[in-house]
Design a protein around this motif. Structure first.
Motif, mmCIF file in Angstrom:
data_model
loop_
_atom_site.group_PDB
_atom_site.id
_atom_site.type_symbol
_atom_site.label_atom_id
_atom_site.label_comp_id
_atom_site.label_asym_id
_atom_site.label_seq_id
_atom_site.Cartn_x
_atom_site.Cartn_y
_atom_site.Cartn_z
ATOM 1 N N LEU A 29 0.819 -1.209 0.000
ATOM 2 C CA LEU A 29 0.000 0.000 0.000
ATOM 3 C C LEU A 29 0.853 1.260 0.000
ATOM 4 O O LEU A 29 0.473 2.282 -0.566
ATOM 5 C CB LEU A 29 -0.937 0.003 1.213
ATOM 6 C CG LEU A 29 -2.096 -0.987 1.167
ATOM 7 C CD1 LEU A 29 -2.838 -0.986 2.493
ATOM 8 C CD2 LEU A 29 -3.048 -0.648 0.035
ATOM 9 N N GLU A 30 2.028 1.197 0.630
ATOM 10 C CA GLU A 30 2.875 2.388 0.720
ATOM 11 C C GLU A 30 3.331 2.867 -0.648
ATOM 12 O O GLU A 30 3.544 4.066 -0.848
ATOM 13 C CB GLU A 30 4.084 2.088 1.603
ATOM 14 C CG GLU A 30 3.737 1.949 3.077
ATOM 15 C CD GLU A 30 4.984 1.912 3.948
ATOM 16 O OE1 GLU A 30 5.835 2.819 3.803
ATOM 17 O OE2 GLU A 30 5.104 0.980 4.740
ATOM 18 N N THR A 31 3.481 1.949 -1.584
ATOM 19 C CA THR A 31 3.860 2.355 -2.941
ATOM 20 C C THR A 31 2.646 2.489 -3.847
ATOM 21 O O THR A 31 2.648 3.298 -4.781
ATOM 22 C CB THR A 31 4.831 1.330 -3.560
ATOM 23 O OG1 THR A 31 4.224 0.027 -3.532
ATOM 24 C CG2 THR A 31 6.124 1.279 -2.757
ATOM 25 N N LEU A 32 1.589 1.706 -3.575
ATOM 26 C CA LEU A 32 0.415 1.715 -4.438
ATOM 27 C C LEU A 32 -0.386 3.012 -4.298
ATOM 28 O O LEU A 32 -0.813 3.599 -5.305
ATOM 29 C CB LEU A 32 -0.473 0.511 -4.115
ATOM 30 C CG LEU A 32 -1.749 0.374 -4.943
ATOM 31 C CD1 LEU A 32 -1.412 0.191 -6.417
ATOM 32 C CD2 LEU A 32 -2.592 -0.792 -4.447
ATOM 33 N N LEU A 33 -0.609 3.477 -3.073
ATOM 34 C CA LEU A 33 -1.447 4.655 -2.864
ATOM 35 C C LEU A 33 -0.890 5.900 -3.565
ATOM 36 O O LEU A 33 -1.643 6.601 -4.248
ATOM 37 C CB LEU A 33 -1.632 4.912 -1.366
ATOM 38 C CG LEU A 33 -2.535 3.916 -0.627
ATOM 39 C CD1 LEU A 33 -2.614 4.273 0.859
ATOM 40 C CD2 LEU A 33 -3.934 3.898 -1.235
ATOM 41 N N PRO A 34 0.405 6.217 -3.416
ATOM 42 C CA PRO A 34 0.921 7.391 -4.141
ATOM 43 C C PRO A 34 0.763 7.277 -5.651
ATOM 44 O O PRO A 34 0.487 8.274 -6.341
ATOM 45 C CB PRO A 34 2.397 7.443 -3.730
ATOM 46 C CG PRO A 34 2.441 6.761 -2.401
ATOM 47 C CD PRO A 34 1.431 5.661 -2.505
ATOM 48 N N GLU A 35 0.929 6.056 -6.194
ATOM 49 C CA GLU A 35 0.755 5.878 -7.634
ATOM 50 C C GLU A 35 -0.682 6.174 -8.052
ATOM 51 O O GLU A 35 -0.919 6.848 -9.070
ATOM 52 C CB GLU A 35 1.125 4.444 -8.023
ATOM 53 C CG GLU A 35 2.601 4.113 -7.892
ATOM 54 C CD GLU A 35 2.891 2.656 -8.191
ATOM 55 O OE1 GLU A 35 1.927 1.926 -8.516
ATOM 56 O OE2 GLU A 35 4.061 2.246 -8.107
ATOM 57 N N LYS A 36 -1.647 5.656 -7.267
ATOM 58 C CA LYS A 36 -3.049 5.874 -7.612
ATOM 59 C C LYS A 36 -3.439 7.344 -7.461
ATOM 60 O O LYS A 36 -4.252 7.861 -8.235
ATOM 61 C CB LYS A 36 -3.941 4.987 -6.743
ATOM 62 C CG LYS A 36 -3.797 3.499 -7.042
ATOM 63 C CD LYS A 36 -4.104 3.214 -8.499
ATOM 64 C CE LYS A 36 -3.906 1.758 -8.865
ATOM 65 N NZ LYS A 36 -4.144 1.519 -10.317
ATOM 66 N N ILE A 37 -2.878 8.016 -6.479
ATOM 67 C CA ILE A 37 -3.173 9.437 -6.302
ATOM 68 C C ILE A 37 -2.611 10.243 -7.472
ATOM 69 O O ILE A 37 -3.256 11.173 -7.976
ATOM 70 C CB ILE A 37 -2.613 9.929 -4.955
ATOM 71 C CG1 ILE A 37 -3.464 9.359 -3.819
ATOM 72 C CG2 ILE A 37 -2.588 11.457 -4.883
ATOM 73 C CD1 ILE A 37 -2.933 9.661 -2.444
ATOM 74 N N ALA A 38 -1.411 9.877 -7.925
ATOM 75 C CA ALA A 38 -0.834 10.563 -9.088
ATOM 76 C C ALA A 38 -1.713 10.366 -10.321
ATOM 77 O O ALA A 38 -1.944 11.310 -11.099
ATOM 78 C CB ALA A 38 0.582 10.051 -9.346
ATOM 79 N N GLU A 39 -2.227 9.132 -10.515
ATOM 80 C CA GLU A 39 -3.128 8.877 -11.635
ATOM 81 C C GLU A 39 -4.416 9.682 -11.508
ATOM 82 O O GLU A 39 -4.935 10.218 -12.504
ATOM 83 C CB GLU A 39 -3.451 7.381 -11.713
ATOM 84 C CG GLU A 39 -2.262 6.510 -12.098
ATOM 85 C CD GLU A 39 -2.607 5.032 -12.053
ATOM 86 O OE1 GLU A 39 -3.803 4.711 -11.826
ATOM 87 O OE2 GLU A 39 -1.706 4.194 -12.248
ATOM 88 N N ALA A 40 -4.943 9.787 -10.280
ATOM 89 C CA ALA A 40 -6.171 10.563 -10.062
ATOM 90 C C ALA A 40 -5.956 12.034 -10.388
ATOM 91 O O ALA A 40 -6.816 12.681 -10.998
ATOM 92 C CB ALA A 40 -6.636 10.399 -8.620
ATOM 93 N N ASN A 41 -4.798 12.574 -10.012
ATOM 94 C CA ASN A 41 -4.517 13.982 -10.308
ATOM 95 C C ASN A 41 -4.334 14.218 -11.801
ATOM 96 O O ASN A 41 -4.716 15.272 -12.322
ATOM 97 C CB ASN A 41 -3.269 14.430 -9.536
ATOM 98 C CG ASN A 41 -3.557 14.695 -8.076
ATOM 99 O OD1 ASN A 41 -4.626 15.196 -7.722
ATOM 100 N ND2 ASN A 41 -2.622 14.355 -7.208
ATOM 101 N N GLN A 42 -3.775 13.236 -12.496
ATOM 102 C CA GLN A 42 -3.668 13.361 -13.956
ATOM 103 C C GLN A 42 -5.053 13.407 -14.588
ATOM 104 O O GLN A 42 -5.303 14.189 -15.519
ATOM 105 C CB GLN A 42 -2.861 12.188 -14.516
ATOM 106 C CG GLN A 42 -1.388 12.226 -14.180
ATOM 107 C CD GLN A 42 -0.646 11.003 -14.695
ATOM 108 O OE1 GLN A 42 -1.242 10.091 -15.266
ATOM 109 N NE2 GLN A 42 0.663 10.966 -14.491
ATOM 110 N N GLU A 43 -5.970 12.564 -14.084
ATOM 111 C CA GLU A 43 -7.329 12.551 -14.619
ATOM 112 C C GLU A 43 -8.054 13.852 -14.284
ATOM 113 O O GLU A 43 -8.797 14.388 -15.111
ATOM 114 C CB GLU A 43 -8.093 11.351 -14.066
ATOM 115 C CG GLU A 43 -9.494 11.184 -14.632
ATOM 116 C CD GLU A 43 -9.502 10.902 -16.121
ATOM 117 O OE1 GLU A 43 -10.561 11.111 -16.754
ATOM 118 O OE2 GLU A 43 -8.452 10.469 -16.664
ATOM 119 N N LEU A 44 -7.842 14.393 -13.061
ATOM 120 C CA LEU A 44 -8.448 15.676 -12.697
ATOM 121 C C LEU A 44 -7.951 16.784 -13.623
ATOM 122 O O LEU A 44 -8.724 17.649 -14.045
ATOM 123 C CB LEU A 44 -8.120 16.013 -11.243
ATOM 124 C CG LEU A 44 -8.880 15.242 -10.170
ATOM 125 C CD1 LEU A 44 -8.291 15.529 -8.785
ATOM 126 C CD2 LEU A 44 -10.362 15.611 -10.187
#
Length: 483
Positions: A29-44
């Motif tokens: 989770l420590e590596t997965l969450l930052p990756e998913k947040i970065a993807e979410a910000n790209q979509e935003l």
């Protein structure tokens, strides 16, 4: 070894395996969450070009069997009139492979995590908590598989809000969604939403039975293909100075598919019933379609539009495309026309109280010769490979539409309006027939137009395109110069 000893060993081994799996999940989770947040910000950034909206992970408290993550969504300028711009979400994450809450409901399939997310009460969200009458206004349950496919259940609590002259009543929203990098599916609905204002000019808008359903999967071009529908059972509008307006069974349905490198799209818009002052007025339906759309060209055009929108957000005074953007636009349009796409209004039907009118239009396109500017008639001949139009307009429909003005203006004499409607229907029919734009079949005006290979056939009469354009110019009163 005794059976009890064997059982104890099995339990110890199973417990160790679960503990090890849970610990491993926590490290993932420590590596997965930052990756998913970065993807979410790209979509935003893609959906809201130039916006300051940003999602961030503010803390992660990791344990062996569970972790707690805190996120902050900064709404930026979108919340400039609110007491704060930050939404805070707290997520309690149960580590896999066997989260306790799933075991308690006999769901034994191993997963990466299962989480419960709630909205934290802040200066921005405090009114929402009060409106939810002490309950949780927002609840999100998420199950994440080891293949990173997510299942999400979203619940928005019922709300009641009254602030002076404004009243809001919402039945709550429930939705279930599943998604991965390659596919997203889901559905959601609410039963009722009503907004009203009091005072000297009271208003009320009410929605009943909203349903959203979608099933999309990523195609070879990177576009999400599949189907989506949005339906609404009823929309009530009470506006000052007007009688109640009611729309029933509204629907929007679309479908996008791809074969090789070509896209096909369908869109249906439907209104099953419309009434005013408790009197039925009619119904409306439109069916659109597009075929043989070059997928790469569509992606390029979408990217170009998004890029231009970002430029306008950062520089509102900016005018026009750059030279590079113009070249990209030209190349995309050439690729699009190379595949000879077709665009169709397959059916437009308008039902009035006593009749139904229908219109269809099919347009085939091809790539014109590139180079110097072409005369209008030459450009049309090269760009439009075919055109077909069919119109059936009963005179009764014209009478109905003109006659409706008596409903909207109580000062008008209904009998006078009815006489005016009869007169205008006859005048419109006589003019259309006299100008050879339509023929009269019984009490219905009909127009049939076909174009191909530089020849136009209008209601059975064929003429060259140049002559047809000249005729339209004369009818418009401006004339068309044919060189």
């Amino acid at each position: 070894m005794k059976k009890t000893g064997i059982a104890a060993v099995v339990l110890l081994v199973a417990g160790a395996a679960v503990t090890a799996g849970a610990w491993y999940t926590g490290t993932q989770l420590e590596t997965l969450l930052p990756e998913k947040i970065a993807e979410a910000n790209q979509e935003l950034a893609r959906q809201l070009p130039g916006s300051e909206v940003q999602l961030s992970l503010t803390s992660l408290e990791r344990g062996v069997f569970s972790s707690v993550a805190r996120y902050q969504l900064d709404l930026g300028e979108l919340a400039h009139e609110w007491p704060a711009s930050e939404l805070v979400l707290v997520e309690h994450i149960e580590h896999g492979p066997l989260p306790l809450s799933r075991l308690s409901t006999l769901r034994l399939l191993p997963v990466l995590s299962h989480s419960q997310t709630r909205l934290e009460e802040t200066a921005l969200t405090a009114p929402w908590f009060r409106q939810a009458e002490g309950g949780e206004p927002l609840r999100i349950q998420t199950t994440l598989g080891y293949d990173l496919e997510a299942s999400v259940r979203l619940e928005v609590a019922p709300l009641r809000f009254a602030d002076g002259e404004t009243h809001l009543s919402f039945s709550g929203f429930q939705g279930e969604f599943e998604g991965s990098a390659e596919q997203v599916t889901g559905s959601g609905h609410f039963d009722r939403l009503e907004l009203s204002t009091l005072g000297e000019q009271p208003t009320r808008v009410g929605l009943q039975g909203l349903q959203v359903v979608f099933d999309r999967h990523k195609g070879p071009s990177g576009l999400f293909l599949g189907e989506q529908s949005v339906t609404l059972e009823r929309l009530d509008v009470h506006w000052p100075g007007l009688e109640p307006l009611v729309l029933t069974e509204l629907a929007q349905r679309d479908r996008l598919s791809q074969t090789d490198d070509l896209l096909a799209a369908d869109l249906t818009l439907e209104l099953a019933g419309l009434s005013y002052a408790e009197q039925p007025l009619g119904a409306l339906r439109m069916d659109w379609s597009a075929r043989d759309l070059n997928a790469g060209a569509i992606v390029a055009l979408a990217d170009l539009i998004a890029s231009y929108a970002e430029t306008l957000e950062s520089d509102p005074e900016h005018e026009g495309f750059s030279h590079a953007q113009e070249q990209h636009l030209k190349a995309a349009l050439e690729s699009l026309l190379d595949s000879r796409p077709s665009l169709s209004l397959d059916s437009l039907s308008l039902k009035t109280a006593n009749a139904e009118s229908r219109l269809s239009l099919q347009l085939g396109l091809s790539k014109p010769a590139m180079g110097e500017a072409l005369p209008p008639e030459v450009l049309i001949q090269q760009l439009v490979s075919r055109l077909n139009l069919q119109l059936d307009l009963p005179k009764v429909s014209i009478r109905d539409l003109v006659g409706y003005q008596a409903l909207f203006d109580a000062s008008l004499d209904p009998q006078a309006v009815a006489m005016e409607a009869d007169m205008l229907a006859e005048m419109a029919g006589d003019m259309a027939v006299g100008m050879e734009l339509a023929t009269l079949q019984g009490d219905t005006l009909q127009t049939r137009l076909d174009y191909a290979d530089g020849q136009v056939t209008l209601n059975g009469q064929t003429r060259p395109l140049e002559e047809f354009l000249a005729m339209l110019g004369l009818l418009a009163g401006g004339g068309v110069a044919i060189e």
